[in-house]
Design a protein around this motif. Sequence first.
Motif, PDB file in Angstrom:
ATOM      1  N   PHE A   1      -1.837  -2.942 -15.065  1.00 58.56           N
ATOM      2  CA  PHE A   1      -0.497  -3.383 -15.490  1.00 58.56           C
ATOM      3  C   PHE A   1      -0.458  -4.897 -15.651  1.00 58.56           C
ATOM      4  O   PHE A   1       0.023  -5.425 -16.657  1.00 58.56           O
ATOM      5  CB  PHE A   1       0.553  -2.927 -14.481  1.00 58.56           C
ATOM      6  N   PHE A   2      -0.988  -5.617 -14.664  1.00 58.99           N
ATOM      7  CA  PHE A   2      -0.923  -7.072 -14.740  1.00 58.99           C
ATOM      8  C   PHE A   2      -1.817  -7.622 -15.839  1.00 58.99           C
ATOM      9  O   PHE A   2      -1.520  -8.661 -16.431  1.00 58.99           O
ATOM     10  CB  PHE A   2      -1.269  -7.680 -13.378  1.00 58.99           C
ATOM     11  N   GLN A   3      -2.902  -6.912 -16.139  1.00 60.39           N
ATOM     12  CA  GLN A   3      -3.699  -7.307 -17.288  1.00 60.39           C
ATOM     13  C   GLN A   3      -2.895  -7.155 -18.574  1.00 60.39           C
ATOM     14  O   GLN A   3      -2.882  -8.037 -19.426  1.00 60.39           O
ATOM     15  CB  GLN A   3      -4.964  -6.454 -17.369  1.00 60.39           C
ATOM     16  N   ALA A   4      -2.212  -6.028 -18.696  1.00 64.38           N
ATOM     17  CA  ALA A   4      -1.412  -5.773 -19.893  1.00 64.38           C
ATOM     18  C   ALA A   4      -0.235  -6.733 -19.994  1.00 64.38           C
ATOM     19  O   ALA A   4       0.233  -7.059 -21.086  1.00 64.38           O
ATOM     20  CB  ALA A   4      -0.915  -4.330 -19.891  1.00 64.38           C
ATOM     21  N   PHE A   5       0.254  -7.203 -18.846  1.00 66.77           N
ATOM     22  CA  PHE A   5       1.422  -8.072 -18.792  1.00 66.77           C
ATOM     23  C   PHE A   5       1.102  -9.506 -19.235  1.00 66.77           C
ATOM     24  O   PHE A   5       2.009 -10.292 -19.519  1.00 66.77           O
ATOM     25  CB  PHE A   5       1.961  -8.079 -17.362  1.00 66.77           C
ATOM     26  N   SER A   6      -0.173  -9.828 -19.321  1.00 67.31           N
ATOM     27  CA  SER A   6      -0.588 -11.195 -19.612  1.00 67.31           C
ATOM     28  C   SER A   6       0.081 -11.736 -20.875  1.00 67.31           C
ATOM     29  O   SER A   6       0.125 -11.087 -21.916  1.00 67.31           O
ATOM     30  CB  SER A   6      -2.105 -11.248 -19.789  1.00 67.31           C
ATOM     31  N   GLY A   7       0.619 -12.953 -20.758  1.00 64.15           N
ATOM     32  CA  GLY A   7       1.266 -13.602 -21.884  1.00 64.15           C
ATOM     33  C   GLY A   7       2.759 -13.380 -21.939  1.00 64.15           C
ATOM     34  O   GLY A   7       3.466 -14.061 -22.688  1.00 64.15           O
ATOM     35  N   MET A   8       3.269 -12.433 -21.142  1.00 66.71           N
ATOM     36  CA  MET A   8       4.698 -12.121 -21.175  1.00 66.71           C
ATOM     37  C   MET A   8       5.483 -12.844 -20.090  1.00 66.71           C
ATOM     38  O   MET A   8       6.707 -12.890 -20.135  1.00 66.71           O
ATOM     39  CB  MET A   8       4.923 -10.607 -21.033  1.00 66.71           C
ATOM     40  N   GLU A   9       4.768 -13.388 -19.102  1.00 65.85           N
ATOM     41  CA  GLU A   9       5.471 -13.968 -17.960  1.00 65.85           C
ATOM     42  C   GLU A   9       6.364 -15.135 -18.352  1.00 65.85           C
ATOM     43  O   GLU A   9       7.433 -15.333 -17.773  1.00 65.85           O
ATOM     44  CB  GLU A   9       4.493 -14.365 -16.843  1.00 65.85           C
ATOM     45  N   THR A  10       5.929 -15.922 -19.336  1.00 64.76           N
ATOM     46  CA  THR A  10       6.747 -17.054 -19.767  1.00 64.76           C
ATOM     47  C   THR A  10       8.072 -16.577 -20.344  1.00 64.76           C
ATOM     48  O   THR A  10       9.143 -17.124 -20.028  1.00 64.76           O
ATOM     49  CB  THR A  10       6.003 -17.890 -20.821  1.00 64.76           C
ATOM     50  N   GLY A  11       8.022 -15.539 -21.172  1.00 64.61           N
ATOM     51  CA  GLY A  11       9.251 -14.991 -21.738  1.00 64.61           C
ATOM     52  C   GLY A  11      10.172 -14.427 -20.674  1.00 64.61           C
ATOM     53  O   GLY A  11      11.392 -14.631 -20.720  1.00 64.61           O
ATOM     54  N   PHE A  12       9.598 -13.746 -19.685  1.00 66.20           N
ATOM     55  CA  PHE A  12      10.399 -13.194 -18.597  1.00 66.20           C
ATOM     56  C   PHE A  12      11.055 -14.303 -17.795  1.00 66.20           C
ATOM     57  O   PHE A  12      12.217 -14.209 -17.402  1.00 66.20           O
ATOM     58  CB  PHE A  12       9.526 -12.323 -17.686  1.00 66.20           C
ATOM     59  N   ARG A  13      10.287 -15.365 -17.532  1.00 66.01           N
ATOM     60  CA  ARG A  13      10.825 -16.472 -16.739  1.00 66.01           C
ATOM     61  C   ARG A  13      11.964 -17.166 -17.493  1.00 66.01           C
ATOM     62  O   ARG A  13      13.007 -17.463 -16.906  1.00 66.01           O
ATOM     63  CB  ARG A  13       9.720 -17.469 -16.404  1.00 66.01           C
ATOM     64  N   GLU A  14      11.770 -17.417 -18.766  1.00 64.43           N
ATOM     65  CA  GLU A  14      12.818 -18.078 -19.547  1.00 64.43           C
ATOM     66  C   GLU A  14      14.067 -17.211 -19.627  1.00 64.43           C
ATOM     67  O   GLU A  14      15.192 -17.716 -19.538  1.00 64.43           O
ATOM     68  CB  GLU A  14      12.292 -18.377 -20.958  1.00 64.43           C
ATOM     69  N   ARG A  15      13.874 -15.907 -19.782  1.00 66.99           N
ATOM     70  CA  ARG A  15      15.017 -14.999 -19.846  1.00 66.99           C
ATOM     71  C   ARG A  15      15.755 -14.995 -18.515  1.00 66.99           C
ATOM     72  O   ARG A  15      16.991 -15.039 -18.472  1.00 66.99           O
ATOM     73  CB  ARG A  15      14.522 -13.588 -20.181  1.00 66.99           C
ATOM     74  N   ALA A  16      15.014 -14.947 -17.405  1.00 68.30           N
ATOM     75  CA  ALA A  16      15.633 -14.945 -16.079  1.00 68.30           C
ATOM     76  C   ALA A  16      16.452 -16.213 -15.862  1.00 68.30           C
ATOM     77  O   ALA A  16      17.551 -16.167 -15.288  1.00 68.30           O
ATOM     78  CB  ALA A  16      14.569 -14.810 -14.996  1.00 68.30           C
TER      79      ALA A  16
END
Length: 359
Positions: free
Chosen positions: A223-238
């Motif tokens: 899951f965390f491999q697949a999640f790579s690159g999305m954390e920035t978008g999640f953080r900005e949205r939060a």
Amino acid sequence: MIATTATSAVSTMIDEARVIICCGSGGVGKTTTSAALAYEAARRGRRAIVITIDPARRLADAMGATGRLGNDPVRIDVPDIDAVGGGELWALMLDASDTFDDLVRANATSDQQAERILANGFYRNVAGTLSGTQDYMAAERLFALHHDARFDLVVVDTPPTRSALDFLAAPTTLTRFLDHPLFKMLMLPTRRGLKVLNFAAQPVLKAIGAVVGSEVLSDATAFFQAFSGMETGFRERADRVAELVTSDVTRFVLVCSPRPDTAAEAAYFADRLDEADLSVSALIVNRATPDFGEPSGRRPTRAVQSALYDNQLALHRSAANERAVIAAALGEAAASATWVPLLPTDVHDLSTLDHVRQH
């Protein structure tokens, strides 16, 4: 701090707010209050939607929409809205899992990445059961509705007080998780080109796998491999969600009943908001004893008249006691409270909801 004039405070809030968040103990009528506020806003010409994040189905019952409400907005047909103000009344019940799926699709870099995550066993468990997921997804759903061109007011019915605080803190909690060393460690396979199985064989994760199971651990690392690159978008949205919850377009309503325990919960929540430099726009005391004033003159001697006299006196004393309870818990705020009397029936449809709206 709480507004000083009850009628003007509620009226102004309904006309000006973009988001209204109703908070309070369980069983005090938050769902009914939320629906009534949205109902009144619609009568004034606004396009209002009420959302419940309480797993109970009271909102659907109160709006006569049992079986119709889900994670997508449903328009409630109310004839008098069109006749009076031309507004719209909508409602939905949060589905945290569906909201999480939509958020993944919105932040994924490709359809393939989204599908890998959505099909992952660890993700499916997180989306449905992980503590805090529902709180953040409720805040996310609020944010999405706020930016939906169909609506100009979102009214949120929260869970009981302590859970409502989790809801308000959820965006910040997610940001802290994304910055946590454990999250960064689990992202290492992607950043260093490690394979899932080799990574799972590392000493720390091997120990974790012995507890949770190697299959669960493999799903998690995949899951965390697949999640790579999305954390920035999640953080900005939060961050944007957190800004909305604390912005000046958002108003907080405290709902309580005239009992010491629920009044104390209301005071507790008001204090927590005050610590966060936020304020309560309105205090609504629900299911209060109706007060017809103290009976005048002497107590009649005839049985029927004396019974009526005693009943009026008992109601007056009970109402006075309830006001003392609210004053003791909430101080000056008691003077600005909106009091909604106990109704002869439960609120189970739009007709009975309208009685609450009028108060």
